[in-house]
Design a protein around this motif. Structure first.
Motif, PDB file in Angstrom:
ATOM      1  N   UNK A   1       3.800   6.144 -11.091  1.00 23.47           N
ATOM      2  CA  UNK A   1       3.742   5.597  -9.733  1.00 23.47           C
ATOM      3  C   UNK A   1       3.761   6.742  -8.733  1.00 23.47           C
ATOM      4  N   UNK A   2       2.853   6.695  -7.778  1.00 20.94           N
ATOM      5  CA  UNK A   2       2.775   7.698  -6.716  1.00 20.94           C
ATOM      6  C   UNK A   2       3.184   7.065  -5.395  1.00 20.94           C
ATOM      7  N   UNK A   3       4.025   7.752  -4.641  1.00 21.23           N
ATOM      8  CA  UNK A   3       4.512   7.281  -3.347  1.00 21.23           C
ATOM      9  C   UNK A   3       3.647   7.893  -2.241  1.00 21.23           C
ATOM     10  N   UNK A   4       2.888   7.054  -1.520  1.00 20.99           N
ATOM     11  CA  UNK A   4       2.006   7.527  -0.467  1.00 20.99           C
ATOM     12  C   UNK A   4       2.771   8.146   0.700  1.00 20.99           C
TER      13      UNK A   4
ATOM     14  N   UNK B   1       0.804  -1.222   0.000  1.00 19.93           N
ATOM     15  CA  UNK B   1       0.000   0.000   0.000  1.00 19.93           C
ATOM     16  C   UNK B   1       0.839   1.277   0.000  1.00 19.93           C
ATOM     17  N   UNK B   2       2.143   1.151  -0.175  1.00 19.03           N
ATOM     18  CA  UNK B   2       2.969   2.368  -0.206  1.00 19.03           C
ATOM     19  C   UNK B   2       2.806   3.110  -1.531  1.00 19.03           C
ATOM     20  N   UNK B   3       2.646   2.372  -2.634  1.00 18.45           N
ATOM     21  CA  UNK B   3       2.602   2.988  -3.953  1.00 18.45           C
ATOM     22  C   UNK B   3       1.253   2.753  -4.630  1.00 18.45           C
ATOM     23  N   UNK B   4       0.919   3.673  -5.525  1.00 21.95           N
ATOM     24  CA  UNK B   4      -0.230   3.514  -6.416  1.00 21.95           C
ATOM     25  C   UNK B   4       0.275   3.672  -7.845  1.00 21.95           C
TER      26      UNK B   4
ATOM     27  N   UNK C   1       5.825  11.806  -3.793  1.00 23.14           N
ATOM     28  CA  UNK C   1       6.517  11.899  -5.078  1.00 23.14           C
ATOM     29  C   UNK C   1       5.825  11.043  -6.133  1.00 23.14           C
ATOM     30  N   UNK C   2       5.990  11.458  -7.389  1.00 19.60           N
ATOM     31  CA  UNK C   2       5.450  10.715  -8.530  1.00 19.60           C
ATOM     32  C   UNK C   2       6.572  10.448  -9.517  1.00 19.60           C
TER      33      UNK C   2
END
Length: 312
Positions: free
Chosen positions: A242-245, A225-228, A249-250
């Motif tokens: 990729x987005x970093x929760x 669940x850290x990245x989307x 950062x993207x």
């Protein structure tokens, strides 16, 4: 058809795969597969009997007689099944005119109607513990306004709670693996860019994930669940991001003139599988997603046999 991918030879561009849906008719469509919790079965929708119904097949494949029909309404559409963690399947149906949510106990075959309201209820998604379902609906609000919004159905109390705040048109909700957050798409009017948005499971702390300048779709949580991962046309073409929760950062991980889309995660937080038209036709590729602050895009390559594991 629905396939199980067992291996791939990137050098010769060949794959080893097993046909699971076995429609055996070029005019039959089989789609929207969902695996059982034990990976032994796959449920999907098919029009093989002249109407969109749900079917189940073993992931071992190979036997057309092992494919079983699950729903028998004959006059309406049963679609988009999702197998929950408790051996129940939720799906959407037009049996009562609009779209409603139903649930099937896969152990007994018994069906339960979940929603009955003045609106269309679609795109259901299970919470990790199987106690709740999040979905989108255009049921009218307190002012009579109809616009897509996110709702939660508590299966224990049978109560429905609106999670959207009304600031946008909200669709395609997905719980994170730990059940603490929901990612969804939101837009402000028809034909505008959709922005990926995350909120807490109770609807609070709503915040954007993707750049509003791009049309972002197909969100996928990483296993931790850290990245989307998602697809967006932010830089003109359709690419994977990729987005970093944790850091906000993207990273843009693909950059091609051809289309790159439909990302999912390959068992860990390091690699993303996705579809690309780089060879002139849709094929499956893999790219490294991290480190998130790496400069430039990742190197895309076909999937190798060592990276593919059969269900079970």
């Amino acid at each position: 058809e629905i396939f199980r991918l067992d291996g791939a030879d990137p050098l010769n561009r060949t794959t080893w795969r097993e046909n699971l849906s076995l429609g055996l008719d070029e005019n039959v469509s089989n789609m929207s597969p969902s695996l059982s919790p034990d990976n032994r079965w796959v449920i999907f929708q098919s029009d093989r009997d002249g109407n969109w119904e749900l079917y189940v097949a073993p992931t071992s494949g190979g036997d057309p007689d092992a494919v079983r029909r699950v729903t028998f309404n004959t006059v309406a559409i049963d679609a988009d099944p999702m197998w929950g963690p408790n051996n129940f399947v939720v799906f959407e149906t037009t049996r009562h005119g609009g779209w409603d949510l139903y649930m099937i106990d896969m152990s007994t075959g018994r069906e339960y109607r979940l929603t009955d309201d003045d609106g269309n209820d679609t795109n259901p998604f299970w919470s990790p513990d199987g106690s709740r379902i999040v979905f989108q609906s255009d049921r009218p609000d307190e002012n009579g306004l109809r616009q897509w919004a996110i709702f939660e159905l508590n299966l224990v109390t049978r109560t429905v709670t609106r999670l959207s705040d009304g600031s946008g048109i909200d669709v395609d909700p997905q719980y994170s693996h730990d059940g603490r957050h929901i990612v969804f798409r939101t837009y402000t009017a028809d034909h505008t860019n959709s922005v990926l948005t995350v909120m807490d499971a109770d609807g609070h702390n709503r915040r954007s994930v993707s750049d509003v300048a791009g049309d972002a779709t197909n969100a996928a949580w990483s296993p931790s669940d850290r990245y989307i991962a998602y697809q967006s046309d932010l830089n003109g073409g359709l690419d994977i991001y990729v987005y970093d929760m944790q850091t906000g950062q993207t990273r843009q991980v693909t950059s091609d003139e051809e289309l790159n889309y439909a990302p999912t995660w390959l068992c860990d937080d390091e690699h993303i599988m996705f579809t690309s038209d780089v060879d002139g036709a849709p094929n499956i590729f893999v790219v490294r997603a991290t480190p998130i602050d790496a400069s430039g895009t990742g190197t895309c390559r076909p999937l190798t046999s060592s990276e593919v594991a059969a269900p079970g």
